[in-house]
Design a protein around this motif. Structure first.
Motif, PDB file in Angstrom:
ATOM      1  N   GLY A 156      -5.694   9.276   3.940  1.00  0.00           N
ATOM      2  CA  GLY A 156      -6.463   8.302   3.703  1.00  0.00           C
ATOM      3  C   GLY A 156      -6.549   7.673   2.432  1.00  0.00           C
ATOM      4  N   PRO A 157      -6.685   6.464   2.019  1.00  0.00           N
ATOM      5  CA  PRO A 157      -6.439   5.960   0.572  1.00  0.00           C
ATOM      6  C   PRO A 157      -7.801   6.255  -0.189  1.00  0.00           C
ATOM      7  N   PHE A 158      -7.588   6.319  -1.585  1.00  0.00           N
ATOM      8  CA  PHE A 158      -8.730   6.732  -2.443  1.00  0.00           C
ATOM      9  C   PHE A 158      -8.552   5.822  -3.611  1.00  0.00           C
ATOM     10  N   GLY A 159      -9.722   5.479  -4.125  1.00  0.00           N
ATOM     11  CA  GLY A 159      -9.652   4.607  -5.367  1.00  0.00           C
ATOM     12  C   GLY A 159      -9.144   3.079  -5.029  1.00  0.00           C
ATOM     13  N   ILE A 160      -8.278   3.001  -5.998  1.00  0.00           N
ATOM     14  CA  ILE A 160      -7.336   1.476  -5.788  1.00  0.00           C
ATOM     15  C   ILE A 160      -6.934   1.270  -4.448  1.00  0.00           C
ATOM     16  N   GLU A 161      -6.686   2.367  -3.979  1.00  0.00           N
ATOM     17  CA  GLU A 161      -5.812   2.127  -2.827  1.00  0.00           C
ATOM     18  C   GLU A 161      -6.522   1.897  -1.632  1.00  0.00           C
ATOM     19  N   ARG A 162      -7.849   2.313  -1.654  1.00  0.00           N
ATOM     20  CA  ARG A 162      -8.987   1.731  -0.692  1.00  0.00           C
ATOM     21  C   ARG A 162      -9.293   0.296  -0.800  1.00  0.00           C
ATOM     22  N   GLN A 163      -9.266   0.232  -2.056  1.00  0.00           N
ATOM     23  CA  GLN A 163      -9.832  -1.518  -2.441  1.00  0.00           C
ATOM     24  C   GLN A 163      -8.593  -2.364  -2.152  1.00  0.00           C
ATOM     25  N   LEU A 164      -7.214  -1.806  -2.746  1.00  0.00           N
ATOM     26  CA  LEU A 164      -6.235  -2.765  -2.232  1.00  0.00           C
ATOM     27  C   LEU A 164      -5.956  -3.037  -0.777  1.00  0.00           C
ATOM     28  N   LEU A 165      -6.301  -2.066   0.118  1.00  0.00           N
ATOM     29  CA  LEU A 165      -6.284  -2.463   1.583  1.00  0.00           C
ATOM     30  C   LEU A 165      -7.035  -3.757   1.985  1.00  0.00           C
ATOM     31  N   GLY A 166      -8.176  -3.738   1.336  1.00  0.00           N
ATOM     32  CA  GLY A 166      -9.077  -5.076   1.705  1.00  0.00           C
ATOM     33  C   GLY A 166      -9.966  -4.644   2.924  1.00  0.00           C
ATOM     34  N   ILE A 174       0.743  -1.162   0.166  1.00  0.00           N
ATOM     35  CA  ILE A 174      -0.024   0.025   0.024  1.00  0.00           C
ATOM     36  C   ILE A 174       0.961   1.211   0.211  1.00  0.00           C
ATOM     37  N   LYS A 175       0.461   2.263  -0.816  1.00  0.00           N
ATOM     38  CA  LYS A 175       1.208   3.625  -0.749  1.00  0.00           C
ATOM     39  C   LYS A 175       0.927   4.097   0.596  1.00  0.00           C
ATOM     40  N   ALA A 176       1.697   5.232   0.708  1.00  0.00           N
ATOM     41  CA  ALA A 176       1.616   5.977   1.931  1.00  0.00           C
ATOM     42  C   ALA A 176       0.549   7.109   1.546  1.00  0.00           C
ATOM     43  N   TRP A 177      -0.122   7.594   2.470  1.00  0.00           N
ATOM     44  CA  TRP A 177      -1.049   8.576   2.361  1.00  0.00           C
ATOM     45  C   TRP A 177      -1.087   9.686   3.474  1.00  0.00           C
ATOM     46  N   SER A 178      -1.546  10.607   3.033  1.00  0.00           N
ATOM     47  CA  SER A 178      -1.918  11.874   4.111  1.00  0.00           C
ATOM     48  C   SER A 178      -3.225  11.941   4.948  1.00  0.00           C
TER      49      SER A 178
END
Length: 311
Positions: A176-186, A170-174
């Protein structure tokens, strides 16, 4: 005779005759030292007593004494417990970039510097895309999502070959995750990044000993990790010195480090060269008391007070 040759082979692996790349199994072969373990445990107990809100299971420490490269020793307190690493995962993203020989790609040198020196999350997102070989995407379904996830597991796969059990998907974020990042998190955050203090200490060890990827790559990484203690660092430079391990060091110590912090965790991973000649890798992971900016310096002072060399 067989045991003699085994000993020779182990010594060669540990101390540089065999050019391996930051192998975790080599770290495990570094002997644990009972004296060092007792000192580290006392430092942990002192820290827990001074910070009652910090639970024992939310503190992990790992130390490697590399003062004498021919007699390295290590110790840990809950060093194999998984933590959310925050920005400490950027160490692994950095090494992965050099493993893939992408450190000189377009904008990569600048992104590496921003990712490590000031811990910038936009630069980190760019590096993650570079090492995964893909661009940001909206939410995906089915086979397309599975392919995307497998591409993003490149750090996990490459470090697994070196004996590490980590996750850096997962990418770092400031914010919260958006788009594919939120989906990748599970749904249950099952793909959340994770590291242990020992895995982090191992990687810092091989970078410091110029054994991560290659001597020249390690040297470049050490330059990125270098921190100024005295004269006082600028605000940009001091963001990973003040309030972290560097704050506990004597002014004439040398420091290479990568910190990580969120509202949940506060960590630091460092290689130290102390005025008394002691050379140490020190990793501190904490969880649940992240808002307290005195925590990491206090823990580092306790560790160095036990080992000798603090201020």
């Amino acid at each position: 005779m067989k045991n003699v040759w085994l000993s020779v082979a182990l010594t060669a692996v540990l101390f540089g005759a065999v050019p391996l790349s930051a192998d975790y199994r080599e770290f495990l072969a570094v002997p644990k030292d009972p004296t060092l373990e007792a000192q580290l445990l006392r430092a942990a107990e002192q820290s827990l007593a001074a910070y009652p809100a910090l639970e024992a299971e939310d503190l992990a420490l790992s130390v490697i004494d590399v003062t004498d490269a021919s007699r390295m020793a290590r110790a840990d307190v809950r060093g194999d417990v998984n933590f959310y690493p925050a920005s400490v995962i950027k160490l692994f993203f950095m090494v992965e970039t050099y493993l893939q020989h992408k450190e000189n790609g377009p904008d990569v040198p600048r992104a590496l510097k921003e990712m490590i020196v000031v811990s910038d999350n936009d630069a980190t997102a760019y590096i993650v895309d570079i090492i995964a070989g893909m661009a940001p995407a909206p939410s995906l379904e089915g086979r397309a999502f599975r392919r995307f996830l497998e591409r993003r597991r490149v750090v996990n796969r490459d470090f697994a070959k070196l004996g590490y059990d980590i996750s850096g998907v997962i990418k770092a974020w400031s914010f919260g995750p958006f788009g594919i990042e939120r989906q990748l998190l599970g749904e249950n955050r099952e793909n959340r990044n994770r590291l242990t203090a020992n895995a982090t200490a191992s990687l810092m060890l091989w970078i410091a000993r110029r054994r991560a990827v290659s001597p020249s790559a390690s040297e470049a990484m050490m330059t990125l990790l270098s921190r100024r203690i005295s004269p006082a660092p600028t605000e940009e430079e001091g963001g990973q010195v003040t309030e972290f391990i560097g704050e506990a060091l004597p002014a004439d110590a040398k420091l290479w480090s990568k910190a990580g912090w969120t509202s949940e965790v506060r960590h630091d991973a460092a290689y130290l060269e102390l005025p008394n000649g002691r050379k140490l890798v020190l990793v501190v992971y904490t969880r649940g008391v992240a808002a307290d900016k005195t925590l990491l310096p206090a823990i580092a002072r306790n560790v160095l007070g036990e080992l000798g060399g603090g201020r």
